[in-house]
Design a protein around this motif. Structure first.
Motif, PDB file in Angstrom:
ATOM      1  N   ASP A  13      34.152  20.447  71.030  1.00 45.94           N
ATOM      2  CA  ASP A  13      35.129  21.331  70.399  1.00 45.94           C
ATOM      3  C   ASP A  13      34.466  22.298  69.433  1.00 45.94           C
ATOM      4  OD1 ASP A  13      37.283  20.282  71.762  1.00 45.94           O
ATOM      5  OD2 ASP A  13      37.722  18.769  70.248  1.00 45.94           O
ATOM      6  N   TYR A  14      33.349  21.891  68.847  1.00 52.32           N
ATOM      7  CA  TYR A  14      32.625  22.802  67.953  1.00 52.32           C
ATOM      8  C   TYR A  14      32.153  24.037  68.709  1.00 52.32           C
ATOM      9  CZ  TYR A  14      28.942  24.559  64.854  1.00 52.32           C
ATOM     10  OH  TYR A  14      28.151  25.365  64.067  1.00 52.32           O
ATOM     11  N   VAL A  15      31.620  23.816  69.909  1.00 53.79           N
ATOM     12  CA  VAL A  15      31.137  24.938  70.727  1.00 53.79           C
ATOM     13  C   VAL A  15      32.271  25.898  71.043  1.00 53.79           C
ATOM     14  CG1 VAL A  15      30.039  25.577  72.914  1.00 53.79           C
ATOM     15  CG2 VAL A  15      29.333  23.497  71.709  1.00 53.79           C
ATOM     16  N   HIS A  16      33.432  25.364  71.375  1.00 49.51           N
ATOM     17  CA  HIS A  16      34.558  26.219  71.736  1.00 49.51           C
ATOM     18  C   HIS A  16      35.157  26.917  70.518  1.00 49.51           C
ATOM     19  CE1 HIS A  16      34.462  24.890  75.864  1.00 49.51           C
ATOM     20  NE2 HIS A  16      34.413  23.646  75.454  1.00 49.51           N
ATOM     21  N   ARG A  17      35.167  26.224  69.391  1.00 49.80           N
ATOM     22  CA  ARG A  17      35.704  26.856  68.180  1.00 49.80           C
ATOM     23  C   ARG A  17      34.885  28.071  67.782  1.00 49.80           C
ATOM     24  NH1 ARG A  17      37.150  22.114  63.749  1.00 49.80           N
ATOM     25  NH2 ARG A  17      38.809  21.060  64.907  1.00 49.80           N
ATOM     26  N   ILE A  18      33.587  27.873  67.609  1.00 52.77           N
ATOM     27  CA  ILE A  18      32.770  28.991  67.124  1.00 52.77           C
ATOM     28  C   ILE A  18      32.576  30.053  68.202  1.00 52.77           C
ATOM     29  CG2 ILE A  18      31.601  27.392  65.570  1.00 52.77           C
ATOM     30  CD1 ILE A  18      29.069  27.813  67.263  1.00 52.77           C
ATOM     31  N   GLY A  19      32.912  29.697  69.456  1.00 50.53           N
ATOM     32  CA  GLY A  19      32.839  30.683  70.527  1.00 50.53           C
ATOM     33  C   GLY A  19      33.900  31.764  70.435  1.00 50.53           C
ATOM     34  N   ARG A  20      34.820  31.629  69.476  1.00 50.23           N
ATOM     35  CA  ARG A  20      35.832  32.685  69.262  1.00 50.23           C
ATOM     36  C   ARG A  20      35.237  33.891  68.560  1.00 50.23           C
ATOM     37  NH1 ARG A  20      37.637  32.219  72.970  1.00 50.23           N
ATOM     38  NH2 ARG A  20      36.297  30.446  73.384  1.00 50.23           N
ATOM     39  N   THR A  21      34.060  33.746  67.957  1.00 49.17           N
ATOM     40  CA  THR A  21      33.383  34.873  67.328  1.00 49.17           C
ATOM     41  C   THR A  21      32.076  35.136  68.060  1.00 49.17           C
ATOM     42  OG1 THR A  21      32.592  35.758  65.218  1.00 49.17           O
ATOM     43  CG2 THR A  21      32.125  33.446  65.655  1.00 49.17           C
ATOM     44  N   GLY A  22      31.464  36.283  67.782  1.00 51.93           N
ATOM     45  CA  GLY A  22      30.215  36.645  68.436  1.00 51.93           C
ATOM     46  C   GLY A  22      30.361  36.881  69.923  1.00 51.93           C
ATOM     47  N   ARG A  23      31.505  37.412  70.348  1.00 52.87           N
ATOM     48  CA  ARG A  23      31.787  37.599  71.764  1.00 52.87           C
ATOM     49  C   ARG A  23      31.293  38.958  72.246  1.00 52.87           C
ATOM     50  NH1 ARG A  23      35.548  33.768  73.345  1.00 52.87           N
ATOM     51  NH2 ARG A  23      36.334  34.971  75.094  1.00 52.87           N
ATOM     52  N   ALA A  24      30.915  38.979  73.534  1.00 52.55           N
ATOM     53  CA  ALA A  24      30.505  40.227  74.205  1.00 52.55           C
ATOM     54  C   ALA A  24      29.419  40.957  73.425  1.00 52.55           C
ATOM     55  CB  ALA A  24      31.715  41.131  74.407  1.00 52.55           C
ATOM     56  N   GLY A  25      28.450  40.199  72.895  1.00 53.39           N
ATOM     57  CA  GLY A  25      27.323  40.818  72.216  1.00 53.39           C
ATOM     58  C   GLY A  25      27.547  41.158  70.761  1.00 53.39           C
ATOM     59  N   ARG A  26      28.757  40.956  70.246  1.00 54.77           N
ATOM     60  CA  ARG A  26      29.016  41.257  68.834  1.00 54.77           C
ATOM     61  C   ARG A  26      28.437  40.156  67.943  1.00 54.77           C
ATOM     62  NH1 ARG A  26      33.859  42.457  71.512  1.00 54.77           N
ATOM     63  NH2 ARG A  26      34.552  44.628  71.368  1.00 54.77           N
ATOM     64  N   LYS A  27      28.206  40.493  66.686  1.00 58.46           N
ATOM     65  CA  LYS A  27      27.739  39.518  65.712  1.00 58.46           C
ATOM     66  C   LYS A  27      28.922  38.720  65.170  1.00 58.46           C
ATOM     67  CE  LYS A  27      23.389  40.777  65.751  1.00 58.46           C
ATOM     68  NZ  LYS A  27      22.309  39.861  66.199  1.00 58.46           N
ATOM     69  N   GLY A  28      28.676  37.461  64.863  1.00 53.69           N
ATOM     70  CA  GLY A  28      29.719  36.611  64.305  1.00 53.69           C
ATOM     71  C   GLY A  28      29.147  35.602  63.337  1.00 53.69           C
ATOM     72  N   VAL A  29      30.018  35.025  62.524  1.00 53.80           N
ATOM     73  CA  VAL A  29      29.605  34.049  61.510  1.00 53.80           C
ATOM     74  C   VAL A  29      30.463  32.803  61.657  1.00 53.80           C
ATOM     75  CG1 VAL A  29      29.387  33.567  59.043  1.00 53.80           C
ATOM     76  CG2 VAL A  29      28.879  35.861  59.912  1.00 53.80           C
ATOM     77  N   SER A  30      29.822  31.652  61.632  1.00 52.57           N
ATOM     78  CA  SER A  30      30.518  30.363  61.670  1.00 52.57           C
ATOM     79  C   SER A  30      30.114  29.550  60.454  1.00 52.57           C
ATOM     80  CB  SER A  30      30.173  29.605  62.953  1.00 52.57           C
ATOM     81  OG  SER A  30      30.566  28.255  62.861  1.00 52.57           O
ATOM     82  N   ILE A  31      31.113  29.052  59.700  1.00 51.24           N
ATOM     83  CA  ILE A  31      30.861  28.255  58.504  1.00 51.24           C
ATOM     84  C   ILE A  31      31.652  26.952  58.625  1.00 51.24           C
ATOM     85  CG2 ILE A  31      31.057  28.128  55.991  1.00 51.24           C
ATOM     86  CD1 ILE A  31      30.902  31.169  55.918  1.00 51.24           C
ATOM     87  N   THR A  32      30.972  25.835  58.469  1.00 55.57           N
ATOM     88  CA  THR A  32      31.595  24.524  58.578  1.00 55.57           C
ATOM     89  C   THR A  32      31.553  23.831  57.227  1.00 55.57           C
ATOM     90  OG1 THR A  32      30.923  24.314  60.900  1.00 55.57           O
ATOM     91  CG2 THR A  32      31.517  22.287  59.742  1.00 55.57           C
ATOM     92  N   THR A  51      24.317  35.205  69.081  1.00 60.41           N
ATOM     93  CA  THR A  51      24.887  36.232  68.209  1.00 60.41           C
ATOM     94  C   THR A  51      25.675  35.642  67.039  1.00 60.41           C
ATOM     95  OG1 THR A  51      26.810  36.361  69.677  1.00 60.41           O
ATOM     96  CG2 THR A  51      25.033  37.923  70.059  1.00 60.41           C
ATOM     97  N   ILE A  52      25.819  34.309  67.006  1.00 61.21           N
ATOM     98  CA  ILE A  52      26.605  33.644  65.956  1.00 61.21           C
ATOM     99  C   ILE A  52      25.662  33.061  64.904  1.00 61.21           C
ATOM    100  CG2 ILE A  52      28.311  31.863  65.435  1.00 61.21           C
ATOM    101  CD1 ILE A  52      29.175  31.992  68.375  1.00 61.21           C
ATOM    102  N   THR A  53      25.863  33.429  63.656  1.00 63.73           N
ATOM    103  CA  THR A  53      25.120  32.856  62.535  1.00 63.73           C
ATOM    104  C   THR A  53      25.860  31.620  62.040  1.00 63.73           C
ATOM    105  OG1 THR A  53      24.314  35.049  61.885  1.00 63.73           O
ATOM    106  CG2 THR A  53      24.170  33.288  60.246  1.00 63.73           C
ATOM    107  N   GLN A  54      25.254  30.451  62.243  1.00 61.78           N
ATOM    108  CA  GLN A  54      25.912  29.198  61.905  1.00 61.78           C
ATOM    109  C   GLN A  54      25.395  28.636  60.577  1.00 61.78           C
ATOM    110  OE1 GLN A  54      26.091  26.405  65.345  1.00 61.78           O
ATOM    111  NE2 GLN A  54      24.969  27.981  66.442  1.00 61.78           N
ATOM    112  N   SER A  55      26.287  28.001  59.835  1.00 58.78           N
ATOM    113  CA  SER A  55      25.878  27.343  58.595  1.00 58.78           C
ATOM    114  C   SER A  55      26.847  26.218  58.278  1.00 58.78           C
ATOM    115  CB  SER A  55      25.831  28.338  57.427  1.00 58.78           C
ATOM    116  OG  SER A  55      27.119  28.840  57.142  1.00 58.78           O
TER     117      SER A  55
END
Length: 477
Positions: free
Chosen positions: A327-346, A218-222
């Motif tokens: 730590d990257y996995v845990h950081r971006i895991g703060r968004t896109g929780r419980a089926g919601r959409k999330g965005v991660s930008i590095t 559910t997380i869009t990564q870039s």
């Protein structure tokens, strides 16, 4: 037909509390773990962050604790958490799901008065939630007795390992009875965690709901490739996007958290900060304000990356690429929780490319790279000298030409100013400095020898009248 919480064997008071919280169906880790916890089996659970691990042990534990009563200073269950924030979050879960059960709970974390915590322990607690260090302090004071512990939970075990808490955990476990139920949960499952599981658990049921170290779909990564000196400007541009409801910005170092927080605040952003050196009450205050949307941007160190349950974080920004791939996995895991959409930008500079490679190897896929349009389109900021602002302090003015004067008349000796001694010629200056031709505080090589470069006689045998043979540095004393 989808599984419901009622199908998992939970009691009616807990089902009512779950319904009040707005949940209807369990997540995969909850569906698999809850029945085994109710059967008093040891559990080794591996699931990525944001999958509902906390509820997978709090819900059945409330059911188990509904029968029996606690005694002073002897908790019936112990939950160990690596950080204060995560411990406070688990305490919130018990309050939410246990509101129809009369259970006593104590939260033992640093930054809080010992006296208040001891008062709760003396009344007897059913659930003790603690960080390892603070629990060890209470045990050494004799304020906590663990010989009656029925259930032990070791949450975020891989983070415990990273933070060096395992010796404390081993000491705490040694104070408990061997006949107990132990639940260990981790987001990753390195060999060290398996060795600990073999030491702490008895015939555990291993539950894995997703590949270790995977990221949610559910997380869009870039990734945005950016010059290190352009990071702040690029972040400011990204934060002005109207699609950002709220966001977490992660830095690798605590001092960078404070610096970036001040810069965002001065730029007019609604922001807060969270790192390990902050006072505990201030940390909890910022978290509470972020959850209530009183601030929209929270600048964090990795102390906030694990296990914080903030359901509706829309964006996560990695201002620094984490040096540890997990730590990257845990950081971006703060968004896109419980089926919601999330965005991660590095934001990644050239110097951080190797860490980016470690991350892509861990998660098993390439992260899409986005062009930094800010660097291409935004005008270059310059200071008053015309030097680019971001690099002004690193740029030196060009050196002046030192070519010989060919078109001007030779210089004449200027008359000395008032109260100024006349200039000496080179020969006079040389003689005034003594043999050797340089000033060295009287310690020139020639100062230790006479005119003929013969070694000086012993000072004890030299008459004081023969000053020409006494070392110069003795005469100056």
């Amino acid at each position: 037909m989808a599984t419901t919480f009622a199908d998992l064997g939970l009691s009616d008071p807990i089902l009512r509390a779950i319904s009040d919280a707005g949940y209807e169906t369990p997540t995969p880790i909850q569906e698999k773990a809850i029945p085994y916890v109710l059967m008093n089996r040891d559990i080794l659970g591996c699931a990525q962050t944001g999958t509902g691990k906390t509820a997978s042990f709090t819900l059945p534990m409330i059911d188990i604790l509904s029968q029996g009563r606690s005694r002073a200073r002897m908790p019936r269950t112990v939950i160990l958490e690596p950080t204060r924030e995560l411990a406070a979050q688990v305490a919130d879960n018990f309050e939410t799901y246990g509101k129809y059960n009369k259970l006593n709970m104590a939260l033992l974390i640093g930054g809080v008065s010992f006296a208040d915590q001891e008062a709760k322990l003396n009344r007897g607690v059913d659930v003790l939630i603690a960080t390892p260090g603070r629990l060890m302090d209470h045990c050494e004071r004799g304020k906590v007795i663990l010989t009656d512990t029925k259930v032990l939970v070791i949450d975020e075990a891989d983070r415990m390992l990273d933070m060096g808490f395992i010796p404390d955990v081993e000491k705490i476990v040694s104070l408990m009875p061997p006949l107990r139920q132990t639940l260990m949960f981790s987001a990753t499952m390195p060999p060290e965690i398996r060795r600990l599981a073999a030491k702490f658990l008895s015939n555990p049921k291993e539950i894995t709901v997703s590949p270790p170290a995977s990221t949610a779909d559910t997380i869009t990564q870039s990734v945005i490739r950016v010059d290190g000196r352009q990071k702040r400007r690029t972040l400011f541009r990204l934060l002005k996007d109207d699609t950002i409801t709220n966001g977490l910005v992660f830095c690798n170092r605590k001092r960078d958290v404070a610096t970036l927080y001040r810069a965002l605040e001065e730029a007019g952003f609604s922001t807060g900060a969270l790192h390990g050196d902050m006072d505990q009450y201030k940390r909890l205050e910022w978290l509470d304000r972020f959850k209530k949307n009183e601030i929209t941007i929270l600048v964090c160190s990795d102390v906030a990356a694990r296990g914080l349950d903030i359901p509706s974080v829309s964006h996560v920004f990695n201002y620094d690429v984490p040096t540890h791939a997990e730590d990257y996995v845990h950081r971006i895991g703060r968004t896109g929780r419980a089926g919601r959409k999330g965005v991660s930008i590095t934001l990644a500079s050239d110097a951080e490319s190797k860490y980016l490679g470690f991350i892509e190897k861990l998660i098993g896929k390439k992260i899409p790279v986005t062009d930094n349009t800010d660097a291409k389109e935004a005008p270059v900021e310059t200071d008053d000298t015309g030097v680019e602002a971001s690099n002004a302090e690193d740029t030196k003015p060009p050196r002046k030409s030192r070519s010989k004067r060919t078109d001007k008349a030779p210089r004449e000796n200027k008359a000395p100013r008032e109260n100024e001694a006349p200039r000496q010629d080179a020969k006079t200056r040389e003689e005034s400095r003594g043999r050797g031709g340089r000033k060295s505080g009287g310690r020139d090589r020639d100062s230790y020898y006479d005119v003929n470069d013969d070694p000086l006689p012993d000072i004890k045998d030299t008459p004081f009248g023969q000053t020409e043979q006494v070392p110069a540095f003795l005469l100056r004393r």
